[in-house]
Design a protein around this motif. Structure first.
Motif, mmCIF file in Angstrom:
data_model
loop_
_atom_site.group_PDB
_atom_site.id
_atom_site.type_symbol
_atom_site.label_atom_id
_atom_site.label_comp_id
_atom_site.label_asym_id
_atom_site.label_seq_id
_atom_site.Cartn_x
_atom_site.Cartn_y
_atom_site.Cartn_z
ATOM 1 N N ARG A 1 20.244 51.710 23.866
ATOM 2 C CA ARG A 1 19.411 52.489 22.951
ATOM 3 C C ARG A 1 19.415 51.902 21.542
ATOM 4 N N HIS A 2 20.415 51.088 21.244
ATOM 5 C CA HIS A 2 20.520 50.478 19.916
ATOM 6 C C HIS A 2 20.335 48.965 19.966
ATOM 7 N N GLY A 3 19.771 48.487 21.057
ATOM 8 C CA GLY A 3 19.479 47.061 21.171
ATOM 9 C C GLY A 3 20.701 46.198 21.359
ATOM 10 N N LEU A 4 21.790 46.772 21.860
ATOM 11 C CA LEU A 4 23.031 46.030 22.052
ATOM 12 C C LEU A 4 23.219 45.699 23.532
ATOM 13 N N ASP A 5 23.444 44.425 23.819
ATOM 14 C CA ASP A 5 23.721 44.001 25.190
ATOM 15 C C ASP A 5 25.148 44.381 25.573
ATOM 16 N N PHE A 6 25.362 44.603 26.861
ATOM 17 C CA PHE A 6 26.661 45.024 27.364
ATOM 18 C C PHE A 6 27.104 44.032 28.429
ATOM 19 N N TYR A 7 28.203 43.325 28.158
ATOM 20 C CA TYR A 7 28.731 42.331 29.096
ATOM 21 C C TYR A 7 30.043 42.832 29.687
ATOM 22 N N LEU A 8 30.196 42.657 30.984
ATOM 23 C CA LEU A 8 31.401 43.081 31.676
ATOM 24 C C LEU A 8 32.285 41.866 31.916
ATOM 25 N N CYS A 9 33.483 41.894 31.334
ATOM 26 C CA CYS A 9 34.461 40.831 31.560
ATOM 27 C C CYS A 9 35.263 41.213 32.791
ATOM 28 N N ILE A 10 34.957 40.575 33.895
ATOM 29 C CA ILE A 10 35.507 40.968 35.189
ATOM 30 C C ILE A 10 36.906 40.384 35.388
ATOM 31 N N MET A 11 37.849 41.279 35.643
ATOM 32 C CA MET A 11 39.246 40.884 35.823
ATOM 33 C C MET A 11 39.738 41.291 37.210
ATOM 34 N N ALA B 1 24.046 43.438 30.713
ATOM 35 C CA ALA B 1 23.330 42.190 30.444
ATOM 36 C C ALA B 1 23.886 41.021 31.247
ATOM 37 N N GLY B 2 25.148 41.138 31.658
ATOM 38 C CA GLY B 2 25.725 40.035 32.400
ATOM 39 C C GLY B 2 27.221 40.168 32.524
ATOM 40 N N ALA B 3 27.853 39.044 32.920
ATOM 41 C CA ALA B 3 29.281 39.044 33.223
ATOM 42 C C ALA B 3 29.974 37.889 32.526
ATOM 43 N N LEU B 4 31.254 38.089 32.299
ATOM 44 C CA LEU B 4 32.130 37.053 31.759
ATOM 45 C C LEU B 4 33.340 36.952 32.677
ATOM 46 N N PHE B 5 33.655 35.730 33.106
ATOM 47 C CA PHE B 5 34.797 35.497 33.990
ATOM 48 C C PHE B 5 35.735 34.474 33.350
ATOM 49 N N ILE B 6 36.990 34.841 33.140
ATOM 50 C CA ILE B 6 38.005 33.865 32.763
ATOM 51 C C ILE B 6 38.486 33.206 34.055
ATOM 52 N N VAL B 7 38.402 31.882 34.124
ATOM 53 C CA VAL B 7 38.732 31.197 35.381
ATOM 54 C C VAL B 7 39.878 30.208 35.214
ATOM 55 N N GLY B 8 40.639 30.340 34.114
ATOM 56 C CA GLY B 8 41.765 29.450 33.894
ATOM 57 C C GLY B 8 43.023 29.957 34.561
ATOM 58 N N GLU C 1 44.404 32.959 34.186
ATOM 59 C CA GLU C 1 44.413 34.422 34.281
ATOM 60 C C GLU C 1 42.979 34.890 34.444
ATOM 61 N N GLY C 2 42.796 36.207 34.488
ATOM 62 C CA GLY C 2 41.438 36.757 34.498
ATOM 63 C C GLY C 2 40.906 36.997 35.891
ATOM 64 N N TYR C 3 39.930 36.187 36.298
ATOM 65 C CA TYR C 3 39.328 36.298 37.627
ATOM 66 C C TYR C 3 40.159 35.399 38.537
ATOM 67 N N MET C 4 41.186 35.978 39.139
ATOM 68 C CA MET C 4 42.272 35.209 39.735
ATOM 69 C C MET C 4 41.854 34.458 41.005
ATOM 70 N N HIS C 5 42.464 33.298 41.169
ATOM 71 C CA HIS C 5 42.259 32.465 42.358
ATOM 72 C C HIS C 5 43.561 31.719 42.634
ATOM 73 N N CYS C 6 43.616 30.975 43.692
ATOM 74 C CA CYS C 6 44.873 30.365 44.116
ATOM 75 C C CYS C 6 45.309 29.182 43.259
ATOM 76 N N HIS C 7 44.489 28.775 42.309
ATOM 77 C CA HIS C 7 44.888 27.731 41.371
ATOM 78 C C HIS C 7 45.113 28.287 39.967
ATOM 79 N N SER C 8 45.019 29.594 39.804
ATOM 80 C CA SER C 8 45.139 30.183 38.465
ATOM 81 C C SER C 8 46.454 29.802 37.804
ATOM 82 N N ARG C 9 47.541 30.181 38.427
ATOM 83 C CA ARG C 9 48.868 29.863 37.897
ATOM 84 C C ARG C 9 49.865 29.938 39.055
ATOM 85 N N PRO C 10 49.718 29.028 40.033
ATOM 86 C CA PRO C 10 50.564 29.102 41.227
ATOM 87 C C PRO C 10 52.043 29.007 40.861
ATOM 88 N N TYR C 11 52.845 29.819 41.547
ATOM 89 C CA TYR C 11 54.255 29.970 41.207
ATOM 90 C C TYR C 11 55.144 29.401 42.304
#
Length: 267
Positions: free
Chosen positions: A55-65, A125-132, A134-144
């Motif tokens: 309503r105020h012309g502001l986009d809304f982005y979802l940072c998916i974790m 308006a869209g999505a943001l994914f951290i792929v390092g 942390e964030g949007y986790m995968h098997c190479h994110s920070r293997p322990y």
């Protein structure tokens, strides 16, 4: 609240983002054990927020974790092959695992969950994914732990991380785009040195991204600190680093070779 949003909009801000726990806010059929108990209520709140901002012309982005989950989570007990790399980011942390990012059902669950979120928050308006690391986790994110290959997940250990992580975010972007072709998808390789090795600018990863993915990266992070010896790098918006860093320059050049822009993360 409405006057505040109006003030934000008139001050020149064009959009805001909010952190969203994917599983708490979604439903999927591939791995129903991951479905959020009150996902419908949560997603309605996100949709209402998107409407208010619009309503105020502001986009809304979802940072998916997403997060690592306990070893005895029902999703793993139902099918142990879903259990990916062990994950631990603090001393004394309970043993956890990420969901295996190369497992077919895991990929399907992520894509279905993303479609659920963005179909039910149509004004997003869209999505943001951290792929390092942390964030949007995968098997190479920070293997322990000790392991051979590129990950402590046996299934993913033989995979090239740059290719695997590019495919991971390409699939996610395609899922978001299926809910609206004009939605924007950003991938942010924050702390991606955990899997990119000597390629600290993640150039090989950039070369493998689909056209659905835009790159957001830290403007002033990643260069070596000349005052503190070998192996010390500027990290997390150090006041000594003005930018652009060499990492950001290399990423910019890699994207320019594909005729694409880079988006700068500053703080």
């Amino acid at each position: 609240r409405e006057p505040y949003l109006s003030m934000v909009s008139h001050s020149g801000v064009s959009g805001v983002h909010v952190w969203v726990d994917l599983w708490a806010n979604s439903r999927n059929q591939a791995i129903p054990e991951l479905n959020g108990a009150d996902a419908d209520k949560r997603i309605q709140r996100l949709s209402d927020e998107a409407e208010a901002l619009a309503r105020h012309g502001l986009d809304f982005y979802l940072c998916i974790m997403t997060s690592a989950i306990p070893s005895d989570h029902p999703a793993f007990l139902a099918d142990p092959a879903r259990r990916g790399a062990p994950y631990r980011d603090s001393v004394g942390m309970e043993r956890q695992h990420v969901l295996c990012s190369s497992h077919e059902a895991v990929r399907a669950a992520h894509e279905q969950a993303l479609e659920y979120v963005f179909r039910n928050v149509p004004k997003a308006a869209g999505a943001l994914f951290i792929v390092g690391g942390e964030g949007y986790m995968h098997c190479h994110s920070r293997p322990y732990g000790r392991f051979e290959g590129t990950s402590s997940c046996p299934r993913c250990a033989v995979l090239d991380p740059s290719t695997a992580v590019a495919e991971w975010i390409n699939h996610a972007a395609a899922a978001v785009k299926r809910t609206g072709d004009r939605k924007i998808v950003f991938a942010w390789p924050y702390s991606a040195f955990t899997w990119s090795g000597k390629d600290r600018a993640q150039v090989r990863w950039i070369e493998r991204l689909s056209d659905d993915v835009r790159v957001l990266s830290n403007f002033d992070t990643g260069s070596p600190d000349p005052q503190n010896g070998a192996g010390v790098y500027f990290y997390d918006y150090n006041i000594k680093s003005v930018g652009p860093t060499e990492t950001f320059r290399q990423q910019t050049a890699a994207l320019a070779r594909r005729g694409r822009k880079i988006f700068a993360k500053v703080e």
